[in-house]
Design a protein around this motif. Structure first.
Motif, PDB file in Angstrom:
ATOM      1  N   GLU A  14       2.661   9.748  -5.637  1.00 24.70           N
ATOM      2  CA  GLU A  14       3.179  10.905  -5.432  1.00 24.70           C
ATOM      3  C   GLU A  14       4.375  11.035  -6.612  1.00 24.70           C
ATOM      4  O   GLU A  14       4.697  12.321  -7.023  1.00 24.70           O
ATOM      5  CB  GLU A  14       3.958  10.711  -3.905  1.00 24.70           C
ATOM      6  CG  GLU A  14       2.881  10.623  -2.815  1.00 24.70           C
ATOM      7  CD  GLU A  14       3.416  10.504  -1.643  1.00 24.70           C
ATOM      8  OE1 GLU A  14       4.808  10.455  -1.426  1.00 24.70           O
ATOM      9  OE2 GLU A  14       2.632  10.390  -0.614  1.00 24.70           O
ATOM     10  N   ALA A  15       5.205  10.223  -6.849  1.00 18.82           N
ATOM     11  CA  ALA A  15       6.350  10.412  -7.846  1.00 18.82           C
ATOM     12  C   ALA A  15       5.471  11.019  -9.261  1.00 18.82           C
ATOM     13  O   ALA A  15       5.991  11.623  -9.899  1.00 18.82           O
ATOM     14  CB  ALA A  15       7.006   8.956  -8.085  1.00 18.82           C
ATOM     15  N   ARG A  16       4.441  10.508  -9.595  1.00 16.40           N
ATOM     16  CA  ARG A  16       3.815  10.980 -10.767  1.00 16.40           C
ATOM     17  C   ARG A  16       3.501  12.356 -10.576  1.00 16.40           C
ATOM     18  O   ARG A  16       3.677  13.173 -11.679  1.00 16.40           O
ATOM     19  CB  ARG A  16       2.208  10.173 -10.828  1.00 16.40           C
ATOM     20  CG  ARG A  16       1.318  10.666 -11.717  1.00 16.40           C
ATOM     21  CD  ARG A  16       0.258  10.053 -11.977  1.00 16.40           C
ATOM     22  NE  ARG A  16      -0.547  10.621 -10.610  1.00 16.40           N
ATOM     23  CZ  ARG A  16      -1.795  10.223 -10.361  1.00 16.40           C
ATOM     24  NH1 ARG A  16      -2.444   9.376 -11.068  1.00 16.40           N
ATOM     25  NH2 ARG A  16      -2.161  10.856  -9.198  1.00 16.40           N
ATOM     26  N   ASP A  17       3.282  13.060  -9.374  1.00 17.50           N
ATOM     27  CA  ASP A  17       3.065  14.596  -9.466  1.00 17.50           C
ATOM     28  C   ASP A  17       4.152  15.250  -8.994  1.00 17.50           C
ATOM     29  O   ASP A  17       4.386  16.523  -8.914  1.00 17.50           O
ATOM     30  CB  ASP A  17       1.938  14.597  -8.113  1.00 17.50           C
ATOM     31  CG  ASP A  17       0.656  14.051  -8.577  1.00 17.50           C
ATOM     32  OD1 ASP A  17       0.470  13.877  -9.643  1.00 17.50           O
ATOM     33  OD2 ASP A  17      -0.078  13.609  -7.513  1.00 17.50           O
ATOM     34  N   GLU A  18       5.353  14.531  -8.887  1.00 20.62           N
ATOM     35  CA  GLU A  18       6.662  15.442  -8.533  1.00 20.62           C
ATOM     36  C   GLU A  18       7.352  15.829  -9.972  1.00 20.62           C
ATOM     37  O   GLU A  18       7.391  15.223 -10.788  1.00 20.62           O
ATOM     38  CB  GLU A  18       7.595  14.721  -7.922  1.00 20.62           C
ATOM     39  CG  GLU A  18       7.015  14.145  -6.439  1.00 20.62           C
ATOM     40  CD  GLU A  18       7.975  13.287  -5.732  1.00 20.62           C
ATOM     41  OE1 GLU A  18       9.062  12.975  -6.303  1.00 20.62           O
ATOM     42  OE2 GLU A  18       7.644  12.883  -4.705  1.00 20.62           O
ATOM     43  N   PRO A  19       7.964  16.984  -9.899  1.00 19.00           N
ATOM     44  CA  PRO A  19       8.715  17.396 -10.984  1.00 19.00           C
ATOM     45  C   PRO A  19       9.905  16.575 -11.283  1.00 19.00           C
ATOM     46  O   PRO A  19      10.457  16.113 -10.104  1.00 19.00           O
ATOM     47  CB  PRO A  19       8.955  18.979 -10.802  1.00 19.00           C
ATOM     48  CG  PRO A  19       8.846  19.118  -9.305  1.00 19.00           C
ATOM     49  CD  PRO A  19       7.905  18.171  -8.860  1.00 19.00           C
ATOM     50  N   TYR A  66       0.766  -1.219  -0.009  1.00 17.25           N
ATOM     51  CA  TYR A  66       0.065   0.152   0.176  1.00 17.25           C
ATOM     52  C   TYR A  66       0.992   1.383  -0.028  1.00 17.25           C
ATOM     53  O   TYR A  66       0.724   2.241  -0.693  1.00 17.25           O
ATOM     54  CB  TYR A  66      -0.821  -0.097   1.272  1.00 17.25           C
ATOM     55  CG  TYR A  66      -0.321   0.190   2.545  1.00 17.25           C
ATOM     56  CD1 TYR A  66      -0.008   1.512   3.117  1.00 17.25           C
ATOM     57  CD2 TYR A  66       0.122  -0.711   3.303  1.00 17.25           C
ATOM     58  CE1 TYR A  66       0.499   1.556   4.182  1.00 17.25           C
ATOM     59  CE2 TYR A  66       0.863  -0.536   4.394  1.00 17.25           C
ATOM     60  CZ  TYR A  66       1.228   0.596   4.987  1.00 17.25           C
ATOM     61  OH  TYR A  66       1.681   0.859   6.141  1.00 17.25           O
ATOM     62  N   ALA A  67       2.067   1.168   0.737  1.00 13.98           N
ATOM     63  CA  ALA A  67       2.814   2.271   0.804  1.00 13.98           C
ATOM     64  C   ALA A  67       3.444   2.264  -0.446  1.00 13.98           C
ATOM     65  O   ALA A  67       4.038   3.743  -1.085  1.00 13.98           O
ATOM     66  CB  ALA A  67       3.889   2.285   1.751  1.00 13.98           C
ATOM     67  N   LEU A  68       3.824   1.492  -1.494  1.00 13.15           N
ATOM     68  CA  LEU A  68       4.451   1.614  -2.404  1.00 13.15           C
ATOM     69  C   LEU A  68       3.456   2.262  -3.413  1.00 13.15           C
ATOM     70  O   LEU A  68       3.816   3.106  -4.491  1.00 13.15           O
ATOM     71  CB  LEU A  68       4.757   0.033  -2.968  1.00 13.15           C
ATOM     72  CG  LEU A  68       5.658   0.097  -4.362  1.00 13.15           C
ATOM     73  CD1 LEU A  68       7.010   0.985  -4.141  1.00 13.15           C
ATOM     74  CD2 LEU A  68       5.963  -1.397  -4.733  1.00 13.15           C
ATOM     75  N   VAL A  69       2.204   1.623  -3.393  1.00 12.95           N
ATOM     76  CA  VAL A  69       1.191   2.468  -4.373  1.00 12.95           C
ATOM     77  C   VAL A  69       1.227   3.915  -4.182  1.00 12.95           C
ATOM     78  O   VAL A  69       1.238   4.789  -4.933  1.00 12.95           O
ATOM     79  CB  VAL A  69      -0.007   1.951  -4.245  1.00 12.95           C
ATOM     80  CG1 VAL A  69      -1.392   2.531  -4.890  1.00 12.95           C
ATOM     81  CG2 VAL A  69      -0.065   0.604  -4.589  1.00 12.95           C
ATOM     82  N   GLU A  70       1.168   4.220  -3.062  1.00 15.38           N
ATOM     83  CA  GLU A  70       1.268   5.678  -2.496  1.00 15.38           C
ATOM     84  C   GLU A  70       2.578   6.598  -3.128  1.00 15.38           C
ATOM     85  O   GLU A  70       2.388   7.656  -3.732  1.00 15.38           O
ATOM     86  CB  GLU A  70       1.009   6.116  -0.939  1.00 15.38           C
ATOM     87  CG  GLU A  70      -0.251   5.568  -0.550  1.00 15.38           C
ATOM     88  CD  GLU A  70      -0.241   5.655   1.040  1.00 15.38           C
ATOM     89  OE1 GLU A  70       0.759   6.103   1.548  1.00 15.38           O
ATOM     90  OE2 GLU A  70      -1.294   5.483   1.530  1.00 15.38           O
ATOM     91  N   ALA A  71       3.717   5.868  -3.018  1.00 13.51           N
ATOM     92  CA  ALA A  71       4.808   6.400  -3.536  1.00 13.51           C
ATOM     93  C   ALA A  71       4.908   6.669  -4.904  1.00 13.51           C
ATOM     94  O   ALA A  71       5.261   7.599  -5.559  1.00 13.51           O
ATOM     95  CB  ALA A  71       5.977   5.570  -2.981  1.00 13.51           C
ATOM     96  N   ILE A  72       4.214   5.537  -5.714  1.00 14.84           N
ATOM     97  CA  ILE A  72       3.988   5.749  -6.926  1.00 14.84           C
ATOM     98  C   ILE A  72       3.079   6.921  -7.464  1.00 14.84           C
ATOM     99  O   ILE A  72       3.582   7.609  -8.377  1.00 14.84           O
ATOM    100  CB  ILE A  72       3.628   4.584  -7.676  1.00 14.84           C
ATOM    101  CG1 ILE A  72       4.628   3.316  -7.567  1.00 14.84           C
ATOM    102  CG2 ILE A  72       3.296   4.530  -9.282  1.00 14.84           C
ATOM    103  CD1 ILE A  72       4.157   2.181  -7.837  1.00 14.84           C
TER     104      ILE A  72
END
Length: 104
Positions: free
Chosen positions: A96-101, A88-94
């Motif tokens: 979040e990474a999508r929205d980071e410059p 579940y934390a990995l999904v959240e990290a993915i």
């Protein structure tokens, strides 16, 4: 779309936001040993279930090689470590990474 096909990601070019999941060799080894013992979610036709000895050592080495090849084929991809990370934390990290410059 979330997928596991580097060739498709490369063919999409700048339209694809690629995130490569990475694990240390020790983590890969532990996961593959557990899969060989049937521990974890059942994967239909899992070729790792029940293997041992030389077959397991080969699978561990091959997994590390495949990871390096995927990273080389997607040089603009972001990388996320899966070491010690719950799904579940990995999904959240993915997400979040999508929205980071940064490089895509």
């Amino acid at each position: 779309m979330v997928g596991a096909d580097p060739d498709t990601a490369r063919s999409l070019g700048d339209e694809a936001e690629s995130v490569v999941l990475r694990a240390r060799p020790a983590t890969l080894e532990e996961r593959l040993r557990l899969r060989s013992e049937g521990v974890g979610p059942p994967l239909p036709g899992d070729p790792r279930k029940g293997i041992g000895g030389e077959g397991l050592r080969w699978a561990i080495a091959r997994s590390a090689e495949e990871g390096a090849l995927i990273e080389a084929r997607l040089p603009k991809a972001r990388t996320l470590s899966t070491d010690g990370v719950e799904p579940y934390a990995l999904v959240e990290a993915i997400l979040e990474a999508r929205d980071e410059p940064g490089p895509r």
